[in-house]
Scaffold this active site. Structure first.
Site, mmCIF file in Angstrom:
data_model
loop_
_atom_site.group_PDB
_atom_site.id
_atom_site.type_symbol
_atom_site.label_atom_id
_atom_site.label_comp_id
_atom_site.label_asym_id
_atom_site.label_seq_id
_atom_site.Cartn_x
_atom_site.Cartn_y
_atom_site.Cartn_z
ATOM 1 N N HIS A 318 -9.107 -5.169 1.196
ATOM 2 C CA HIS A 318 -8.837 -6.532 1.643
ATOM 3 C C HIS A 318 -8.696 -7.436 0.427
ATOM 4 O O HIS A 318 -9.401 -7.241 -0.567
ATOM 5 C CB HIS A 318 -9.994 -7.042 2.531
ATOM 6 N N ASP A 376 -9.511 -3.706 10.879
ATOM 7 C CA ASP A 376 -8.648 -2.778 11.607
ATOM 8 C C ASP A 376 -9.185 -1.351 11.666
ATOM 9 O O ASP A 376 -8.623 -0.514 12.378
ATOM 10 C CB ASP A 376 -7.251 -2.751 10.962
HETATM 11 N N1 ACO Z 1 -5.901 2.692 0.000
HETATM 12 C C1 ACO Z 1 -5.815 3.110 -1.273
HETATM 13 N N2 ACO Z 1 -5.783 2.282 -2.333
HETATM 14 C C2 ACO Z 1 -5.848 0.971 -2.087
HETATM 15 C C3 ACO Z 1 -5.970 0.453 -0.770
HETATM 16 C C4 ACO Z 1 -5.991 1.369 0.296
HETATM 17 N N3 ACO Z 1 -6.096 0.952 1.551
HETATM 18 N N4 ACO Z 1 -6.012 -0.890 -0.819
HETATM 19 C C5 ACO Z 1 -5.929 -1.216 -2.113
HETATM 20 N N5 ACO Z 1 -5.836 -0.106 -2.881
HETATM 21 C C6 ACO Z 1 -5.781 -0.024 -4.362
HETATM 22 C C7 ACO Z 1 -4.396 -0.378 -4.887
HETATM 23 O O1 ACO Z 1 -3.594 0.767 -5.016
HETATM 24 C C8 ACO Z 1 -4.730 -1.018 -6.203
HETATM 25 O O2 ACO Z 1 -5.029 0.014 -7.117
HETATM 26 P P1 ACO Z 1 -4.658 -0.172 -8.678
HETATM 27 O O3 ACO Z 1 -5.500 -1.317 -9.154
HETATM 28 O O4 ACO Z 1 -5.012 1.124 -9.299
HETATM 29 O O5 ACO Z 1 -3.193 -0.469 -8.724
HETATM 30 C C9 ACO Z 1 -6.030 -1.765 -5.914
HETATM 31 O O6 ACO Z 1 -6.649 -1.055 -4.835
HETATM 32 C C10 ACO Z 1 -5.831 -3.225 -5.502
HETATM 33 O O7 ACO Z 1 -4.914 -3.254 -4.444
HETATM 34 P P2 ACO Z 1 -3.900 -4.449 -4.163
HETATM 35 O O8 ACO Z 1 -2.680 -3.904 -3.511
HETATM 36 O O9 ACO Z 1 -3.715 -5.270 -5.394
HETATM 37 O O10 ACO Z 1 -4.734 -5.285 -3.142
HETATM 38 P P3 ACO Z 1 -4.182 -6.466 -2.262
HETATM 39 O O11 ACO Z 1 -5.260 -7.471 -2.184
HETATM 40 O O12 ACO Z 1 -2.862 -6.931 -2.739
HETATM 41 O O13 ACO Z 1 -3.923 -5.788 -0.824
HETATM 42 C C11 ACO Z 1 -4.337 -4.935 1.336
HETATM 43 C C12 ACO Z 1 -4.808 -5.903 0.240
HETATM 44 C C13 ACO Z 1 -2.844 -5.194 1.666
HETATM 45 C C14 ACO Z 1 -5.134 -5.197 2.594
HETATM 46 C C15 ACO Z 1 -4.534 -3.475 0.836
HETATM 47 O O14 ACO Z 1 -5.904 -3.229 0.604
HETATM 48 C C16 ACO Z 1 -3.969 -2.449 1.822
HETATM 49 O O15 ACO Z 1 -2.757 -2.136 1.759
HETATM 50 N N6 ACO Z 1 -4.818 -1.917 2.769
HETATM 51 C C17 ACO Z 1 -4.336 -0.983 3.762
HETATM 52 C C18 ACO Z 1 -3.661 -1.747 4.903
HETATM 53 C C19 ACO Z 1 -4.671 -2.493 5.739
HETATM 54 O O16 ACO Z 1 -5.693 -1.965 6.146
HETATM 55 N N7 ACO Z 1 -4.336 -3.771 6.036
HETATM 56 C C20 ACO Z 1 -5.187 -4.626 6.872
HETATM 57 C C21 ACO Z 1 -5.862 -5.680 6.053
HETATM 58 S S1 ACO Z 1 -6.897 -6.694 7.061
HETATM 59 C C22 ACO Z 1 -5.835 -7.652 7.903
HETATM 60 O O17 ACO Z 1 -4.831 -8.111 7.395
HETATM 61 C C23 ACO Z 1 -6.095 -7.938 9.260
#
Ligand code: ACO
Length: 429
Positions: A318, A376
């Site tokens: 998140h 979720d």
């Molecule tokens: N699985 C694996 N790796 C992840 C995940 C994940 N679910 N989420 C983040 N990371 C990693 C990224 O690859 C990144 O790694 P790096 O630093 O080595 O490049 C690091 O964690 C930071 O991730 P960002 O993409 O910069 O985080 P951001 O804040 O932009 O994204 C998000 C947040 C979109 C929720 C992300 O965690 C994700 O895609 N999660 C899966 C989808 C999900 O569950 N969405 C629902 C969110 S809650 C809601 O909106 C209701």
């Protein structure tokens, strides 16, 4: 100005110094007031994804992502979900206060009952959609179309108008979701029943056979289980509001152009649909099915960590929470409570989900990046247990989020905020 309440920006190439005021928030860290950054310095800020940028001031909710705290209008969600109904939460988010007694609570709920019906013209719109359309696509179109029936809200003025605009939307969204679902499976629509509560009526519109009757067995009519009603009510409450997430920010950005509030909310529904946002709840269930068995979890987690694979663990991570999402905690407990009370939970999915959580939370990749289950992660397992079709998971999120979107649209319009207009870092010719 006391310089403790300012920050100084030094341009190292010219030696110029510029002072900016710090804005005190009622909770949490301070913000730098960069509103006049470009005017005073000739340079602007670059913050893709707005991770460090506030686009508005708000009183609707507060998130402490480090400590996993979420407050609606100053009240912790754990208290709200235990003590109040979803329609009370709607009242809280829209008006800023909870109903003061049962009478006020009931009055608000009864107002919503009267507003559940759709104009027949709007119902005809569903007929034009293909059967296999995703219900989120139908939903955003139908909400956009609502602005044609309530055109007057383009020039929304007094508090009564704002309240009525929000109540209409909150009352009609379950009907729109149910109709879009019935259309997708080719079943006749079931009209709302004013004698039922918000959640009971929604389940009826999804499940009933024509004539409004539920399933018959030799023992008579099978009613909607009160446990299901209570669970779905809590799910709606847990999704009701969440600060400046992508969909709410979309709603505010679109509203900033002076458009009809329902057009802004329709845009928010589109933003919610994406798998990085509300669409993740649907993907979580696909993921559990793909894992298939607890013994495959470790291999699956390895794939998620592979940097050459864009695949992500859905329902994890998140932007704001760097701790367990408090909503996920409540949902996990709700899942276990429902199972104890006899609601049939898919044990295989539940076991896989718990194993995924256990493996991820002890894995360095997830620990270093502070990735925890989000809202979720467990909601889909509960919704499946309530016999909600997977294609409706994100529309159900939209029903829950509606009071939050309405509260923000009202706050944004009333604040007289400027049109949203960020800059860009130009990299072209
Ligand atoms: N699985 C694996 N790796 C992840 C995940 C994940 N679910 N989420 C983040 N990371 C990693 C990224 O690859 C990144 O790694 P790096 O630093 O080595 O490049 C690091 O964690 C930071 O991730 P960002 O993409 O910069 O985080 P951001 O804040 O932009 O994204 C998000 C947040 C979109 C929720 C992300 O965690 C994700 O895609 N999660 C899966 C989808 C999900 O569950 N969405 C629902 C969110 S809650 C809601 O909106 C209701």
């Amino acid at each position: 100005m006391d310089n403790k309440n300012t920050v100084t920006l030094i341009n190292n190439s010219t030696g110029e110094k510029f002072e900016f005021n710090l804005i005190e928030c009622t909770r949490g860290p301070k913000a730098i007031d960069f509103g006049k950054l470009f005017e005073t310095t000739g340079i602007f800020s670059y913050d893709p994804g707005y991770a460090s940028t506030a686009g508005c001031k708000s009183t609707v909710s507060y998130i402490d992502g480090q400590n996993g705290i979420l407050l609606y209008r100053g009240i912790p969600i754990q208290d709200l979900v235990e003590k109040y109904s979803f329609t009370d939460i709607c009242s809280l988010l829209i008006s800023g206060k909870l109903p003061k007694d049962d009478k006020e609570s009931k009055e608000f709920e009864l107002d919503l009952r009267q507003l559940r019906y759709l104009n027949e013209g709007l119902i005809d719109i569903f007929k034009a959609f293909p059967d296999n359309a995703h219900p989120m696509a139908n939903l955003s179109s139908a909400v956009g179309a609502l602005s044609t029936f309530y055109r007057g809200y383009i020039e929304i003025g007094d508090d009564d108008d704002y309240e009525m605009m929000a109540k209409r939307m909150i009352a009609k969204i379950p009907t729109l979701v149910a109709f879009s679902y019935r259309h997708s499976i080719g079943y006749p629509y079931i009209y709302p029943d004013v004698s039922l509560s918000y959640v009971e009526n929604f389940l009826l519109m999804l499940r009933a056979f024509p004539g409004g009757k539920l399933k018959y067995t030799l023992d008579g009519e099978v009613q909607i289980d009160p446990l299901e009603v209570e669970a779905l009510d809590k799910i709606f409450t847990l999704h009701a509001e969440h600060g400046q997430n992508a969909s709410t920010t979309t709603v505010r950005n679109v509203a900033s152009t002076g458009v009809h509030p329902y057009a802004a909310i329709s845009a928010g529904i589109n933003a919610l649909w994406g798998p990085s946002h509300g669409g993740a709840n649907e993907k979580v269930l696909d993921q559990l099915a793909e894992i298939g068995n607890v013994k495959n979890v470790n291999k699956f987690i390895q794939r998620v960590k592979d940097k050459n694979d864009p695949f992500r663990l859905m329902g994890f991570g998140h932007r704001v929470y760097k701790n367990y999402d408090p909503r996920a905690k409540v949902l996990k407990k709700l899942k276990d409570d429902l199972a104890k009370k006899g609601i049939k939970i898919n044990d295989r999915f539940s076991d896989i989900a718990e194993k995924v959580e256990e493996v991820a939370l002890t894995d360095d990749y997830f620990i270093e990046r502070k990735l925890y289950p989000n809202v979720d992660f467990y909601s889909g397992i509960i919704l499946s247990a309530l016999k909600i079709p997977v294609s409706l998971f994100t529309p159900i999120f939209a029903i829950g989020r509606m009071p939050g979107w309405c509260a923000h649209v009202i706050e944004h319009i009333k604040s007289g905020a400027r049109i949203t207009r960020p800059r860009q870092v130009y990299e072209g010719k």
